[in-house]
Design a protein around this motif. Sequence first.
Motif, PDB file in Angstrom:
ATOM      1  N   ALA A 246      18.561  -8.509  20.430  1.00  0.00           N
ATOM      2  CA  ALA A 246      19.377  -7.192  21.101  1.00  0.00           C
ATOM      3  C   ALA A 246      19.965  -6.209  20.286  1.00  0.00           C
ATOM      4  CB  ALA A 246      20.425  -8.076  22.053  1.00  0.00           C
ATOM      5  N   ILE A 247      20.911  -6.567  19.272  1.00  0.00           N
ATOM      6  CA  ILE A 247      21.586  -5.868  18.304  1.00  0.00           C
ATOM      7  C   ILE A 247      20.514  -4.795  17.842  1.00  0.00           C
ATOM      8  CG2 ILE A 247      22.965  -5.846  16.189  1.00  0.00           C
ATOM      9  CD1 ILE A 247      24.241  -8.350  17.256  1.00  0.00           C
ATOM     10  N   GLY A 248      19.498  -5.370  17.169  1.00  0.00           N
ATOM     11  CA  GLY A 248      18.472  -4.922  16.534  1.00  0.00           C
ATOM     12  C   GLY A 248      17.448  -3.827  17.246  1.00  0.00           C
TER      13      GLY A 248
ATOM     14  N   ILE B 216       8.631   0.775  23.256  1.00  0.00           N
ATOM     15  CA  ILE B 216       8.936   2.062  23.922  1.00  0.00           C
ATOM     16  C   ILE B 216       8.385   1.786  25.519  1.00  0.00           C
ATOM     17  CG2 ILE B 216       6.564   2.538  23.431  1.00  0.00           C
ATOM     18  CD1 ILE B 216       9.561   4.848  23.316  1.00  0.00           C
ATOM     19  N   VAL B 217       7.638   0.836  25.662  1.00  0.00           N
ATOM     20  CA  VAL B 217       6.907   0.604  26.986  1.00  0.00           C
ATOM     21  C   VAL B 217       8.373   0.253  27.926  1.00  0.00           C
ATOM     22  CG1 VAL B 217       5.497  -0.759  28.674  1.00  0.00           C
ATOM     23  CG2 VAL B 217       4.785   0.130  26.509  1.00  0.00           C
ATOM     24  N   TYR B 218       9.083  -0.834  27.120  1.00  0.00           N
ATOM     25  CA  TYR B 218      10.360  -1.115  28.033  1.00  0.00           C
ATOM     26  C   TYR B 218      11.208   0.149  28.328  1.00  0.00           C
ATOM     27  CZ  TYR B 218       9.170  -6.152  27.494  1.00  0.00           C
ATOM     28  OH  TYR B 218       8.500  -7.441  27.444  1.00  0.00           O
TER      29      TYR B 218
ATOM     30  N   ALA C 226      19.500 -12.952  28.982  1.00  0.00           N
ATOM     31  CA  ALA C 226      18.636 -13.484  28.227  1.00  0.00           C
ATOM     32  C   ALA C 226      19.084 -14.970  28.190  1.00  0.00           C
ATOM     33  CB  ALA C 226      18.448 -13.175  26.815  1.00  0.00           C
ATOM     34  N   ALA C 227      20.493 -15.387  28.110  1.00  0.00           N
ATOM     35  CA  ALA C 227      20.847 -16.851  27.856  1.00  0.00           C
ATOM     36  C   ALA C 227      20.553 -17.621  29.205  1.00  0.00           C
ATOM     37  CB  ALA C 227      22.121 -16.791  27.283  1.00  0.00           C
ATOM     38  N   PRO C 228      20.898 -17.354  30.043  1.00  0.00           N
ATOM     39  CA  PRO C 228      20.879 -18.292  31.333  1.00  0.00           C
ATOM     40  C   PRO C 228      19.391 -18.179  31.625  1.00  0.00           C
ATOM     41  CG  PRO C 228      22.051 -16.233  32.045  1.00  0.00           C
ATOM     42  CD  PRO C 228      22.043 -16.356  30.551  1.00  0.00           C
ATOM     43  N   PHE C 229      18.700 -17.069  31.932  1.00  0.00           N
ATOM     44  CA  PHE C 229      17.362 -16.999  32.260  1.00  0.00           C
ATOM     45  C   PHE C 229      16.503 -17.592  31.131  1.00  0.00           C
ATOM     46  CE2 PHE C 229      18.970 -13.447  35.121  1.00  0.00           C
ATOM     47  CZ  PHE C 229      18.355 -14.032  36.400  1.00  0.00           C
ATOM     48  N   GLY C 230      16.942 -17.381  29.923  1.00  0.00           N
ATOM     49  CA  GLY C 230      15.991 -17.998  29.015  1.00  0.00           C
ATOM     50  C   GLY C 230      15.994 -19.598  28.828  1.00  0.00           C
ATOM     51  N   VAL C 231      17.089 -20.047  29.034  1.00  0.00           N
ATOM     52  CA  VAL C 231      17.310 -21.645  29.181  1.00  0.00           C
ATOM     53  C   VAL C 231      16.686 -22.178  30.340  1.00  0.00           C
ATOM     54  CG1 VAL C 231      19.201 -23.305  29.070  1.00  0.00           C
ATOM     55  CG2 VAL C 231      19.503 -21.272  27.547  1.00  0.00           C
ATOM     56  N   ALA C 232      16.838 -21.364  31.334  1.00  0.00           N
ATOM     57  CA  ALA C 232      16.263 -21.749  32.702  1.00  0.00           C
ATOM     58  C   ALA C 232      14.857 -21.917  32.590  1.00  0.00           C
ATOM     59  CB  ALA C 232      16.834 -21.017  33.765  1.00  0.00           C
TER      60      ALA C 232
ATOM     61  N   MET D   1      14.100  -8.143  27.038  1.00  0.00           N
ATOM     62  CA  MET D   1      13.031  -7.948  25.897  1.00  0.00           C
ATOM     63  C   MET D   1      13.388  -9.144  25.198  1.00  0.00           C
ATOM     64  SD  MET D   1      13.313  -4.088  24.977  1.00  0.00           S
ATOM     65  CE  MET D   1      12.283  -4.158  23.522  1.00  0.00           C
ATOM     66  N   ALA D   2      14.758  -9.778  24.999  1.00  0.00           N
ATOM     67  CA  ALA D   2      15.281 -10.735  24.136  1.00  0.00           C
ATOM     68  C   ALA D   2      14.904 -12.158  24.904  1.00  0.00           C
ATOM     69  CB  ALA D   2      16.657 -10.853  24.056  1.00  0.00           C
ATOM     70  N   LEU D   3      14.187 -12.245  26.319  1.00  0.00           N
ATOM     71  CA  LEU D   3      13.814 -13.299  26.691  1.00  0.00           C
ATOM     72  C   LEU D   3      12.806 -14.312  26.240  1.00  0.00           C
ATOM     73  CD1 LEU D   3      13.716 -12.876  30.749  1.00  0.00           C
ATOM     74  CD2 LEU D   3      15.085 -14.679  29.548  1.00  0.00           C
ATOM     75  N   PRO D   4      11.876 -13.640  25.792  1.00  0.00           N
ATOM     76  CA  PRO D   4      10.507 -14.359  25.002  1.00  0.00           C
ATOM     77  C   PRO D   4      11.229 -15.202  23.663  1.00  0.00           C
ATOM     78  CG  PRO D   4       9.903 -12.211  25.653  1.00  0.00           C
ATOM     79  CD  PRO D   4      11.440 -12.314  25.768  1.00  0.00           C
ATOM     80  N   THR D   5      12.039 -14.670  23.035  1.00  0.00           N
ATOM     81  CA  THR D   5      12.858 -15.387  21.931  1.00  0.00           C
ATOM     82  C   THR D   5      13.513 -16.685  22.423  1.00  0.00           C
ATOM     83  OG1 THR D   5      12.899 -13.208  20.570  1.00  0.00           O
ATOM     84  CG2 THR D   5      14.149 -14.941  19.928  1.00  0.00           C
ATOM     85  N   VAL D   6      14.413 -16.459  23.323  1.00  0.00           N
ATOM     86  CA  VAL D   6      15.466 -17.260  23.846  1.00  0.00           C
ATOM     87  C   VAL D   6      14.251 -18.494  24.097  1.00  0.00           C
ATOM     88  CG1 VAL D   6      17.258 -17.979  25.235  1.00  0.00           C
ATOM     89  CG2 VAL D   6      17.290 -15.843  24.226  1.00  0.00           C
ATOM     90  N   VAL D   7      13.467 -18.222  25.232  1.00  0.00           N
ATOM     91  CA  VAL D   7      12.707 -19.236  25.717  1.00  0.00           C
ATOM     92  C   VAL D   7      12.025 -19.943  25.156  1.00  0.00           C
ATOM     93  CG1 VAL D   7      10.639 -19.509  27.629  1.00  0.00           C
ATOM     94  CG2 VAL D   7      12.574 -17.939  27.981  1.00  0.00           C
ATOM     95  N   SER D   8      11.467 -19.220  23.973  1.00  0.00           N
ATOM     96  CA  SER D   8      10.430 -20.030  23.120  1.00  0.00           C
ATOM     97  C   SER D   8      11.297 -21.000  22.134  1.00  0.00           C
ATOM     98  CB  SER D   8       9.588 -19.008  21.905  1.00  0.00           C
ATOM     99  OG  SER D   8       8.930 -19.558  21.028  1.00  0.00           O
ATOM    100  N   VAL D   9      12.311 -20.444  21.428  1.00  0.00           N
ATOM    101  CA  VAL D   9      13.005 -21.500  20.699  1.00  0.00           C
ATOM    102  C   VAL D   9      13.684 -22.399  21.394  1.00  0.00           C
ATOM    103  CG1 VAL D   9      15.061 -21.393  18.827  1.00  0.00           C
ATOM    104  CG2 VAL D   9      13.292 -19.781  18.925  1.00  0.00           C
TER     105      VAL D   9
END
Length: 355
Positions: free
Chosen positions: A269-271, A176-178, A140-146, A211-219
């Motif tokens: 990711a933790i939750g 559940i879809v993921y 999530a971190a590298p792909f999200g920042v990119a 799944m965490a990508l949208p959060t990282v990208v948005s913020v």
Amino acid sequence: MRRQAIAVIRTAADLDRPSFFLVTAQILLITGTFAGFLLQSGWTVTLLYGFLLVAGIGWVTRQALTAKVVTFLMTATTLLTLGLIAAFLVLESMPVFRHAGLGLVWPFGSTEWSSSQGQFSLVPMIWGTALTTAVAILVAAPFGVAGALFISDIAPDWLREIVKPAVELLAGIPSIVYGFIGFTVINPYVGDLFSVNPGALAAIGLVIGFMALPTVVSVAEDALSAVPESMKDGSVAMGVTDWQTMKSVSVPTAFSGISAGVLLGIGRAIGETMAATVMISHSRRLPEPELYNVFDSTETLTTFIAASYGHVTPGELFWSALFAAGVFLMVIVTGLGIVSQLIERRMHRKLREGQ
């Protein structure tokens, strides 16, 4: 909440008699509703309807005053509810802490889990959570920042209007879809590729990372968009390339906001529960042969709770251990959320001072 309370107190000092009656009635009725709900009283619904009626009358006759009172009451109710949830989790987890002590979470003692023999240890679940989170954040971190850099600094306006909503739409897909895609596609692929059993932590971390990508990208994109254009234009005017501007100006300036986005991604990711529950093998032991073997499978805190609560009798030590896992999760996720908010607030304050 403090500002709202001060505003309500100042307003109350200047109230006429009808307004004071409306405010008092709303406070008493919502307090009674909350108390009735906790005590499972039959008057709860009646008191709630009474509050809605008084609030409706106040909205028609004194809209500004009612808006202040209602927002204050809802904020106070939310904080009180969170406090009660935290207290309930801690109280329900006390029996297993009295039984196992710090050995419940101590990594250098026994890590065996056997409810039939009275042996309880959350260490395998905590370690499984740490490994899946590490894999997820590496995704999530590298792909999200990119992705955030592409949306904020590279993509033309017409493409940005398409890509940004599309990325945010990923957050609306049910977990559940993921998990189903991970179970039917990712698990068999990773198992065949590396000759490992299904439910590898690497596969689960990969799915949770996306799944965490949208959060990282948005913020991160919000943080990068907050960088003043004058700083970017000044860099380009000095003859540096767009890539050098992003690397040396945009990212360092917005680093606090990017860090906040990554922390929020870690919290997601933790939750995460359902996707991991579908994919994992639910073996309550440490990975073998090495602790860092992400191609083995174990249990995470969330999957432990989701897979166990249905067949546990309330009042047992096993039941209490589930609440102890919930307490541990709550502390971690709450701490990450607070730290991310502080970092993001620091970034906005720094940018305002720079302007």
